[in-house]
Motif scaffolding. Structure first.
Motif, mmCIF file in Angstrom:
data_model
loop_
_atom_site.group_PDB
_atom_site.id
_atom_site.type_symbol
_atom_site.label_atom_id
_atom_site.label_comp_id
_atom_site.label_asym_id
_atom_site.label_seq_id
_atom_site.Cartn_x
_atom_site.Cartn_y
_atom_site.Cartn_z
ATOM 1 N N HIS A 62 -10.269 -0.103 -5.179
ATOM 2 C CA HIS A 62 -10.450 -0.710 -3.859
ATOM 3 C C HIS A 62 -9.576 -1.957 -3.713
ATOM 4 O O HIS A 62 -8.954 -2.172 -2.664
ATOM 5 C CB HIS A 62 -11.916 -1.069 -3.621
ATOM 6 C CG HIS A 62 -12.144 -1.801 -2.344
ATOM 7 N ND1 HIS A 62 -12.041 -1.200 -1.116
ATOM 8 C CD2 HIS A 62 -12.426 -3.103 -2.103
ATOM 9 C CE1 HIS A 62 -12.260 -2.080 -0.176
ATOM 10 N NE2 HIS A 62 -12.501 -3.264 -0.749
ATOM 11 N N GLY A 119 -6.093 -1.134 -3.033
ATOM 12 C CA GLY A 119 -5.882 -0.435 -1.778
ATOM 13 C C GLY A 119 -5.766 1.069 -1.899
ATOM 14 O O GLY A 119 -5.390 1.746 -0.947
ATOM 15 N N SER A 169 -10.767 3.274 0.184
ATOM 16 C CA SER A 169 -11.262 2.377 1.230
ATOM 17 C C SER A 169 -12.726 1.971 1.031
ATOM 18 O O SER A 169 -13.223 1.098 1.724
ATOM 19 C CB SER A 169 -11.112 3.041 2.598
ATOM 20 O OG SER A 169 -11.869 4.240 2.628
#
Length: 187
Positions: free
Chosen positions: A28, A31, A34
């Motif tokens: 997370h 990236g 999500s």
């Protein structure tokens, strides 16, 4: 499955769960996914859900347990001389020192000082009950410390002790609080 092998599987499952959370958090932050794993893992509802799932997987079967009568726990809390509503709970007045004893296996979720309840400690028990003790004179546990049934939580010298019982997300009224105390602290 023998007890030693069962413990190994519990440790393996715990390690895999912890690794999964750490990897999910890393993904997370970079990236790649999500879903914010921290929000899932740090909410009390999801921790309760995960604990219940693991309990279903690893708990002994009902036929493996032996029913025994339990000894009274914290029966001194029933020796109050007066009770009155205060803040979100109740002030119980005691004429003698009262030890605060864990009524079941649980987790200390808060220790600190509050302007409304003074020196305060909250314990979350496995039956989805949270008990908050305020105006406590002493305690020696830190937050997120697990506690066993019968373990000492703290001590209250003579005076007013604040007690708030929250069961299944609802704060109990006076009648329900007294009934809860009688059920869990049999004299």
């Amino acid at each position: 499955m023998d007890e030693g092998m069962n413990k190994k599987w519990k440790w393996i499952a715990s390690f895999l769960l912890c690794t999964g959370v750490l990897i999910g958090n890393f993904l997370h932050e970079t990236g790649r996914i999500s879903i914010d794993v921290k929000k899932i893992v740090y909410s009390s509802e999801d921790l309760t859900f995960m604990r219940n799932v693991l309990r279903e997987i690893f708990d002994k079967k009902a036929h493996d347990t032996i029913a025994v009568s339990s000894e009274p726990i914290n029966q001194e809390l029933l020796t109050f001389v007066q009770v009155k509503p205060y803040f979100k709970g109740y002030l119980f007045t005691y004429e003698e020192s009262v030890p605060l004893i864990a009524i079941d296996h649980g987790l200390v979720v808060y220790t600190g000082y509050s302007k409304d309840t003074g020196k305060t400690i909250s314990v979350y028990y496995e039956d989805d009950t949270t008990v908050t003790y305020g105006n406590v004179d002493s305690f020696s546990l830190l937050p997120y410390t697990s506690i066993e049934r019968g373990g000492t939580i703290g001590k209250k010298e003579p005076g007013d002790l604040y007690i708030q019982v929250e069961k299944d997300g609802n704060i109990l009224n006076l009648e329900e609080t007294l009934l809860w105390m009688k059920e869990h602290m049999r004299p």
